[in-house]
Design a protein around this motif. Structure first.
Motif, PDB file in Angstrom:
ATOM      1  N   GLY A  86       7.355   5.954  -9.469  1.00 19.08           N
ATOM      2  CA  GLY A  86       6.609   5.631  -8.393  1.00 19.08           C
ATOM      3  C   GLY A  86       7.627   5.480  -7.239  1.00 19.08           C
ATOM      4  N   GLY A  87       8.741   5.122  -7.338  1.00 20.42           N
ATOM      5  CA  GLY A  87       9.709   5.111  -6.420  1.00 20.42           C
ATOM      6  C   GLY A  87      10.028   3.699  -5.525  1.00 20.42           C
ATOM      7  N   SER A  88       9.203   2.867  -6.032  1.00 23.11           N
ATOM      8  CA  SER A  88       9.189   1.622  -5.388  1.00 23.11           C
ATOM      9  C   SER A  88      10.808   0.889  -5.642  1.00 23.11           C
ATOM     10  CB  SER A  88       8.227   0.397  -6.007  1.00 23.11           C
ATOM     11  OG  SER A  88       6.971   0.919  -5.942  1.00 23.11           O
ATOM     12  N   TYR A  89      11.159   1.060  -6.817  1.00 26.06           N
ATOM     13  CA  TYR A  89      12.467   0.309  -6.879  1.00 26.06           C
ATOM     14  C   TYR A  89      13.695   1.319  -6.330  1.00 26.06           C
ATOM     15  CZ  TYR A  89      10.874  -3.823  -9.075  1.00 26.06           C
ATOM     16  OH  TYR A  89      10.443  -4.974  -9.589  1.00 26.06           O
ATOM     17  N   ALA A 126       0.806  -0.987   0.009  1.00 31.00           N
ATOM     18  CA  ALA A 126      -0.088  -0.129   0.078  1.00 31.00           C
ATOM     19  C   ALA A 126       0.796   1.290  -0.240  1.00 31.00           C
ATOM     20  CB  ALA A 126      -1.137  -0.174   1.231  1.00 31.00           C
ATOM     21  N   ASP A 127       1.858   1.212   0.609  1.00 34.81           N
ATOM     22  CA  ASP A 127       2.643   2.469   0.696  1.00 34.81           C
ATOM     23  C   ASP A 127       3.879   2.637  -0.492  1.00 34.81           C
ATOM     24  OD1 ASP A 127       4.687   0.461   1.195  1.00 34.81           O
ATOM     25  OD2 ASP A 127       5.433   1.093   3.145  1.00 34.81           O
ATOM     26  N   ASN A 128       3.677   1.712  -1.673  1.00 36.04           N
ATOM     27  CA  ASN A 128       4.426   1.708  -2.671  1.00 36.04           C
ATOM     28  C   ASN A 128       5.827   0.922  -2.559  1.00 36.04           C
ATOM     29  OD1 ASN A 128       2.643   2.566  -4.638  1.00 36.04           O
ATOM     30  ND2 ASN A 128       3.535   4.572  -4.858  1.00 36.04           N
ATOM     31  N   ASP A 129       6.163   0.437  -1.410  1.00 35.81           N
ATOM     32  CA  ASP A 129       7.360  -0.468  -1.167  1.00 35.81           C
ATOM     33  C   ASP A 129       6.986  -1.752  -1.776  1.00 35.81           C
ATOM     34  OD1 ASP A 129       9.803  -1.164  -0.421  1.00 35.81           O
ATOM     35  OD2 ASP A 129       9.572  -0.664   1.960  1.00 35.81           O
ATOM     36  N   LEU A 130       8.059  -2.803  -1.946  1.00 36.66           N
ATOM     37  CA  LEU A 130       7.784  -3.753  -2.539  1.00 36.66           C
ATOM     38  C   LEU A 130       8.081  -5.155  -1.396  1.00 36.66           C
ATOM     39  CD1 LEU A 130       9.575  -3.391  -5.817  1.00 36.66           C
ATOM     40  CD2 LEU A 130       7.160  -3.375  -5.419  1.00 36.66           C
ATOM     41  N   ASP A 131       6.947  -5.912  -1.275  1.00 39.95           N
ATOM     42  CA  ASP A 131       7.342  -7.249  -0.776  1.00 39.95           C
ATOM     43  C   ASP A 131       7.839  -8.188  -1.929  1.00 39.95           C
ATOM     44  OD1 ASP A 131       7.304  -9.427   0.883  1.00 39.95           O
ATOM     45  OD2 ASP A 131       5.327  -8.880   1.924  1.00 39.95           O
ATOM     46  N   TRP A 132       7.970  -9.412  -1.303  1.00 41.07           N
ATOM     47  CA  TRP A 132       8.421 -10.228  -2.628  1.00 41.07           C
ATOM     48  C   TRP A 132       7.899 -11.764  -2.501  1.00 41.07           C
ATOM     49  CZ3 TRP A 132      11.361  -8.302  -6.346  1.00 41.07           C
ATOM     50  CH2 TRP A 132      11.851  -7.062  -6.191  1.00 41.07           C
ATOM     51  N   GLY A 143      12.901  -7.520   2.891  1.00 39.69           N
ATOM     52  CA  GLY A 143      14.067  -7.918   2.817  1.00 39.69           C
ATOM     53  C   GLY A 143      14.626  -8.810   2.253  1.00 39.69           C
ATOM     54  N   ALA A 144      13.732  -9.858   1.631  1.00 39.04           N
ATOM     55  CA  ALA A 144      14.051 -11.136   0.858  1.00 39.04           C
ATOM     56  C   ALA A 144      14.891 -10.618  -0.380  1.00 39.04           C
ATOM     57  CB  ALA A 144      12.758 -11.722   0.378  1.00 39.04           C
ATOM     58  N   VAL A 145      14.792  -9.358  -0.953  1.00 44.13           N
ATOM     59  CA  VAL A 145      15.686  -9.060  -2.068  1.00 44.13           C
ATOM     60  C   VAL A 145      17.125  -9.025  -1.627  1.00 44.13           C
ATOM     61  CG1 VAL A 145      15.595  -6.463  -1.756  1.00 44.13           C
ATOM     62  CG2 VAL A 145      15.753  -7.472  -3.965  1.00 44.13           C
ATOM     63  N   LEU A 146      17.510  -8.906  -0.557  1.00 44.42           N
ATOM     64  CA  LEU A 146      18.777  -9.017  -0.058  1.00 44.42           C
ATOM     65  C   LEU A 146      19.796 -10.351  -0.413  1.00 44.42           C
ATOM     66  CD1 LEU A 146      18.774  -7.145   3.405  1.00 44.42           C
ATOM     67  CD2 LEU A 146      19.310  -6.154   1.190  1.00 44.42           C
ATOM     68  N   GLU A 147      18.884 -11.290  -0.693  1.00 47.76           N
ATOM     69  CA  GLU A 147      19.372 -12.722  -0.992  1.00 47.76           C
ATOM     70  C   GLU A 147      19.584 -12.789  -2.481  1.00 47.76           C
ATOM     71  OE1 GLU A 147      16.270 -15.563   0.409  1.00 47.76           O
ATOM     72  OE2 GLU A 147      16.026 -14.464   2.148  1.00 47.76           O
ATOM     73  N   ALA A 148      19.145 -11.764  -3.210  1.00 46.47           N
ATOM     74  CA  ALA A 148      19.348 -11.779  -4.592  1.00 46.47           C
ATOM     75  C   ALA A 148      20.929 -11.496  -5.120  1.00 46.47           C
ATOM     76  CB  ALA A 148      18.255 -11.038  -5.480  1.00 46.47           C
ATOM     77  N   GLU A 149      21.330 -12.455  -5.982  1.00 49.37           N
ATOM     78  CA  GLU A 149      22.500 -11.842  -6.627  1.00 49.37           C
ATOM     79  C   GLU A 149      22.295 -11.148  -7.672  1.00 49.37           C
ATOM     80  OE1 GLU A 149      24.892 -16.110  -6.480  1.00 49.37           O
ATOM     81  OE2 GLU A 149      22.606 -16.431  -6.270  1.00 49.37           O
ATOM     82  N   ALA A 150      21.443 -11.187  -8.286  1.00 47.44           N
ATOM     83  CA  ALA A 150      21.130 -10.301  -9.536  1.00 47.44           C
ATOM     84  C   ALA A 150      19.604  -9.796  -9.173  1.00 47.44           C
ATOM     85  CB  ALA A 150      21.189 -10.815 -10.885  1.00 47.44           C
ATOM     86  N   VAL A 171      13.828  -0.111  -3.091  1.00 49.39           N
ATOM     87  CA  VAL A 171      14.720  -1.660  -3.157  1.00 49.39           C
ATOM     88  C   VAL A 171      16.286  -1.026  -3.271  1.00 49.39           C
ATOM     89  CG1 VAL A 171      15.160  -3.401  -4.587  1.00 49.39           C
ATOM     90  CG2 VAL A 171      12.610  -2.667  -4.221  1.00 49.39           C
ATOM     91  N   LEU A 172      16.354  -0.069  -4.196  1.00 46.04           N
ATOM     92  CA  LEU A 172      17.924   0.114  -4.170  1.00 46.04           C
ATOM     93  C   LEU A 172      18.566   0.662  -2.978  1.00 46.04           C
ATOM     94  CD1 LEU A 172      17.808   1.452  -8.002  1.00 46.04           C
ATOM     95  CD2 LEU A 172      18.785  -0.819  -7.174  1.00 46.04           C
ATOM     96  N   ALA A 173      17.822   1.460  -2.526  1.00 47.64           N
ATOM     97  CA  ALA A 173      18.357   2.096  -1.126  1.00 47.64           C
ATOM     98  C   ALA A 173      18.316   0.926   0.158  1.00 47.64           C
ATOM     99  CB  ALA A 173      17.262   3.138  -0.398  1.00 47.64           C
ATOM    100  N   ARG A 174      17.254   0.031   0.012  1.00 47.58           N
ATOM    101  CA  ARG A 174      17.499  -1.182   0.955  1.00 47.58           C
ATOM    102  C   ARG A 174      18.823  -1.846   0.639  1.00 47.58           C
ATOM    103  NH1 ARG A 174      12.512  -2.729   0.553  1.00 47.58           N
ATOM    104  NH2 ARG A 174      11.781  -1.475   2.285  1.00 47.58           N
TER     105      ARG A 174
END
Length: 193
Positions: free
Chosen positions: A138-141, A79-85, A112-119, A144-147
């Motif tokens: 939209g700022g969602s990514y 809802a806040d434009n952040d991304l879950d995975w 935080g699941a995105v932290l496991e990604a190698e790409a 992600v990049l800031a995280r």
């Protein structure tokens, strides 16, 4: 009107002129090129997205990654434009979400699941010779990049675009992050970071 807004409008207008056949043909070439890109070729976990509309197609690539045994994470817009995975378990397990998006139907893994990604495959509208990406706004990514940055994670950041979306200069703001590579139907280009 800001330069970013003007450029977004121009690029989206050009995409609207593409036919379904143009999009499908580009998707196959993008997938083949992306799969051999250093940083993506050997990745065991990839954060990606499901393309919609006239975006450069990702579904062929998602299927090919999954067939290789790669763990593919797909975004779920909160809802806040952040991304879950969630995990990609096949196109038949995607469900409609808000804003015309498709997302995985399975359990949520947390932002935080995105932290496991190698790409990480990032949607975009353009990239310039420095690797600066223009997103949809939209700022969602950006979150992600800031995280990723805050956690000290350095996955390969890759954007899929059409050939004419590699431009001379993308307007940037202090929070913008460069990508490592762009893949277009004409080939791949890596950027120094």
């Amino acid at each position: 009107m800001s330069r970013k807004t003007r450029l977004r409008r121009e690029l989206l207008a050009a995409r609207r002129l593409l036919t379904s056949e143009d999009v499908e043909n580009a998707a196959s070439v993008l997938a083949s090129t992306a799969l051999v890109l250093p940083g993506l070729a050997g990745a065991r976990t990839v954060a990606a997205y499901v393309s919609v509309g006239r975006e450069p197609g990702t579904r062929v690539l998602l299927d090919m990654l999954r067939a290789r045994g790669v763990r593919v994470l797909l975004p779920v817009l909160m809802a806040d434009n952040d991304l879950d995975w969630g995990l990609f378990e096949g196109t038949d397990r995607l469900v409609p979400a808000g804003r015309g998006l498709l997302e995985p139907s399975g359990p949520r893994l947390g932002p935080g699941a995105v932290l496991e990604a190698e790409a990480v495959l990032l949607p975009g509208l353009a990239v310039d010779g420095r690797g600066m990406r223009l997103g949809r706004g939209g700022g969602s990514y950006d979150r992600v990049l800031a995280r990723l940055s805050a956690a000290g994670a350095h996955p390969a950041l890759v954007v899929l675009l059409y050939d004419d979306e590699v431009v001379a200069r993308v307007p940037e703001e202090p929070h913008d992050h460069p990508v490592d590579a762009v893949v277009t139907p004409a080939g791949a280009r890596r950027f120094a970071r």
